[in-house]
Design a protein around this motif. Sequence first.
Motif, PDB file in Angstrom:
ATOM      1  N   LEU A  94      33.093  26.876  18.692  1.00 33.26           N
ATOM      2  CA  LEU A  94      34.226  27.357  19.476  1.00 33.26           C
ATOM      3  C   LEU A  94      35.545  26.895  18.869  1.00 33.26           C
ATOM      4  N   PHE A  95      35.597  25.623  18.449  1.00 32.73           N
ATOM      5  CA  PHE A  95      36.824  25.135  17.817  1.00 32.73           C
ATOM      6  C   PHE A  95      37.085  25.870  16.507  1.00 32.73           C
ATOM      7  N   ALA A  96      36.020  26.154  15.766  1.00 35.85           N
ATOM      8  CA  ALA A  96      36.173  26.885  14.503  1.00 35.85           C
ATOM      9  C   ALA A  96      36.776  28.263  14.732  1.00 35.85           C
ATOM     10  N   GLU A  97      36.468  28.874  15.883  1.00 41.85           N
ATOM     11  CA  GLU A  97      37.068  30.169  16.209  1.00 41.85           C
ATOM     12  C   GLU A  97      38.553  30.015  16.508  1.00 41.85           C
ATOM     13  N   PHE A  98      38.930  28.905  17.141  1.00 39.58           N
ATOM     14  CA  PHE A  98      40.332  28.684  17.473  1.00 39.58           C
ATOM     15  C   PHE A  98      41.189  28.371  16.245  1.00 39.58           C
ATOM     16  N   ALA A  99      40.609  27.683  15.287  1.00 40.24           N
ATOM     17  CA  ALA A  99      41.399  27.138  14.174  1.00 40.24           C
ATOM     18  C   ALA A  99      42.248  28.181  13.450  1.00 40.24           C
ATOM     19  N   PRO A 100      41.690  29.338  13.046  1.00 41.26           N
ATOM     20  CA  PRO A 100      42.537  30.307  12.346  1.00 41.26           C
ATOM     21  C   PRO A 100      43.681  30.827  13.208  1.00 41.26           C
ATOM     22  N   ALA A 101      43.438  31.003  14.514  1.00 39.24           N
ATOM     23  CA  ALA A 101      44.496  31.487  15.400  1.00 39.24           C
ATOM     24  C   ALA A 101      45.595  30.447  15.569  1.00 39.24           C
ATOM     25  N   LEU A 102      45.224  29.180  15.498  1.00 33.96           N
ATOM     26  CA  LEU A 102      46.191  28.106  15.650  1.00 33.96           C
ATOM     27  C   LEU A 102      47.031  27.886  14.392  1.00 33.96           C
ATOM     28  N   ARG A 103      46.381  27.991  13.247  1.00 34.79           N
ATOM     29  CA  ARG A 103      46.975  27.498  12.008  1.00 34.79           C
ATOM     30  C   ARG A 103      48.353  28.094  11.724  1.00 34.79           C
ATOM     31  N   GLY A 104      48.409  29.425  11.618  1.00 34.15           N
ATOM     32  CA  GLY A 104      49.664  30.046  11.227  1.00 34.15           C
ATOM     33  C   GLY A 104      50.788  29.771  12.193  1.00 34.15           C
ATOM     34  N   ARG A 105      50.470  29.831  13.483  1.00 35.35           N
ATOM     35  CA  ARG A 105      51.525  29.646  14.465  1.00 35.35           C
ATOM     36  C   ARG A 105      51.927  28.183  14.600  1.00 35.35           C
ATOM     37  N   LEU A 106      50.997  27.262  14.348  1.00 37.24           N
ATOM     38  CA  LEU A 106      51.390  25.853  14.350  1.00 37.24           C
ATOM     39  C   LEU A 106      52.318  25.539  13.187  1.00 37.24           C
ATOM     40  N   ILE A 107      52.058  26.162  12.039  1.00 38.09           N
ATOM     41  CA  ILE A 107      52.970  25.984  10.900  1.00 38.09           C
ATOM     42  C   ILE A 107      54.369  26.466  11.280  1.00 38.09           C
ATOM     43  N   ASP A 108      54.420  27.637  11.947  1.00 37.88           N
ATOM     44  CA  ASP A 108      55.714  28.172  12.379  1.00 37.88           C
ATOM     45  C   ASP A 108      56.406  27.226  13.350  1.00 37.88           C
ATOM     46  N   VAL A 109      55.635  26.658  14.287  1.00 34.53           N
ATOM     47  CA  VAL A 109      56.215  25.759  15.286  1.00 34.53           C
ATOM     48  C   VAL A 109      56.743  24.484  14.633  1.00 34.53           C
ATOM     49  N   VAL A 110      55.962  23.920  13.701  1.00 38.91           N
ATOM     50  CA  VAL A 110      56.398  22.714  13.003  1.00 38.91           C
ATOM     51  C   VAL A 110      57.718  22.960  12.282  1.00 38.91           C
ATOM     52  N   GLU A 111      57.824  24.134  11.650  1.00 36.67           N
ATOM     53  CA  GLU A 111      59.044  24.460  10.913  1.00 36.67           C
ATOM     54  C   GLU A 111      60.200  24.753  11.865  1.00 36.67           C
ATOM     55  N   LEU A 112      59.920  25.563  12.887  1.00 34.28           N
ATOM     56  CA  LEU A 112      60.989  25.977  13.801  1.00 34.28           C
ATOM     57  C   LEU A 112      61.568  24.797  14.569  1.00 34.28           C
ATOM     58  N   LEU A 113      60.701  23.923  15.059  1.00 33.44           N
ATOM     59  CA  LEU A 113      61.159  22.779  15.846  1.00 33.44           C
ATOM     60  C   LEU A 113      61.507  21.564  14.997  1.00 33.44           C
ATOM     61  N   GLU A 114      61.333  21.720  13.689  1.00 33.32           N
ATOM     62  CA  GLU A 114      61.653  20.636  12.749  1.00 33.32           C
ATOM     63  C   GLU A 114      60.959  19.334  13.157  1.00 33.32           C
ATOM     64  N   LEU A 115      59.673  19.457  13.472  1.00 33.68           N
ATOM     65  CA  LEU A 115      58.926  18.301  13.966  1.00 33.68           C
ATOM     66  C   LEU A 115      58.736  17.219  12.915  1.00 33.68           C
ATOM     67  N   ARG A 116      58.880  17.589  11.638  1.00 26.13           N
ATOM     68  CA  ARG A 116      58.681  16.598  10.576  1.00 26.13           C
ATOM     69  C   ARG A 116      59.986  16.238   9.879  1.00 26.13           C
ATOM     70  N   GLU A 117      61.098  16.601  10.489  1.00 21.92           N
ATOM     71  CA  GLU A 117      62.392  16.333   9.851  1.00 21.92           C
ATOM     72  C   GLU A 117      62.650  14.830   9.746  1.00 21.92           C
ATOM     73  N   HIS A 118      62.321  14.077  10.796  1.00 23.26           N
ATOM     74  CA  HIS A 118      62.596  12.644  10.810  1.00 23.26           C
ATOM     75  C   HIS A 118      61.342  11.806  10.607  1.00 23.26           C
ATOM     76  N   ASP A 119      60.195  12.414  10.767  1.00 22.04           N
ATOM     77  CA  ASP A 119      58.929  11.696  10.588  1.00 22.04           C
ATOM     78  C   ASP A 119      57.968  12.647   9.888  1.00 22.04           C
ATOM     79  N   ARG A 120      57.670  12.361   8.623  1.00 23.03           N
ATOM     80  CA  ARG A 120      56.819  13.261   7.853  1.00 23.03           C
ATOM     81  C   ARG A 120      55.381  13.257   8.351  1.00 23.03           C
ATOM     82  N   ASN A 121      55.003  12.223   9.103  1.00 23.58           N
ATOM     83  CA  ASN A 121      53.632  12.122   9.601  1.00 23.58           C
ATOM     84  C   ASN A 121      53.646  11.927  11.121  1.00 23.58           C
ATOM     85  N   PRO A 122      54.137  12.938  11.856  1.00 27.88           N
ATOM     86  CA  PRO A 122      54.236  12.788  13.310  1.00 27.88           C
ATOM     87  C   PRO A 122      52.860  12.651  13.955  1.00 27.88           C
TER      88      PRO A 122
END
Length: 231
Positions: A163-191
């Motif tokens: 079940l998690f393996a099914e979720f992973a592809p759906a999560l991946r692209g949009r999580l990358i977008d969220v990390v970039e959009l919200l600048e989650l790694r701007e101050h901490d490269r390993n949040p």
Amino acid sequence: MALGALRPSPLVEQATQQLREEIMKGAWPVGTRLPGENALAKALGVGRSTVREALRALAGAGLVQARQGSGVFVIATEPAEDWPARLRRAAITDVYEVRMLVEVQAARLAAERRTGEDVAAMEAALEARARAAAGDDAAFVDADIALHAAVVAAAGNPVLTDLFAEFAPALRGRLIDVVELLELREHDRNPGHGSHAALVTAIRDGDADAASGILQAELDQTLAHLHTDRS
């Protein structure tokens, strides 16, 4: 209904396609019983075994249903959307909420069932996540998902793992977008390193309450970011 004889090639695929098209065009409305296998085989110019396989494919697509002693009936005129497609289309917050339900329970089970190999795999994934922090956002998200996959695998339930393996592809692209959009790694490269390390430790130590609580808090925080991004 104008079914044409088929060319010799993958006959089952051709038969399935022709029957699907007729159903979707409304040749057989919902609730209608399809002609028998012999009649369909004659109309399509194929054997009964080919028709039988085509009907199985249509049943798998959610278009028809076999009723013992009565025949095969049309139950829908549009094929059911498969699970991966549904996940790709779903809102990221909806996917994430279901992910939380799966992973929090998986963390609890992992703390109860983990093996030495499971712990080694999680520790290796945690180290890989830390190394990936030096790279781009895509590499970091991939390493983060791999750590979470290792936690789910430690639960020892293959259904949860799949079940998690099914979720992973759906999560991946949009999580990358969220990390970039919200600048989650701007101050901490390993949040989230501290919470992820604590999660692995809790599972290693067999503390199910701590493991599920840590992961619940971690995923709650990310979901809050996602809701903020949508508002």
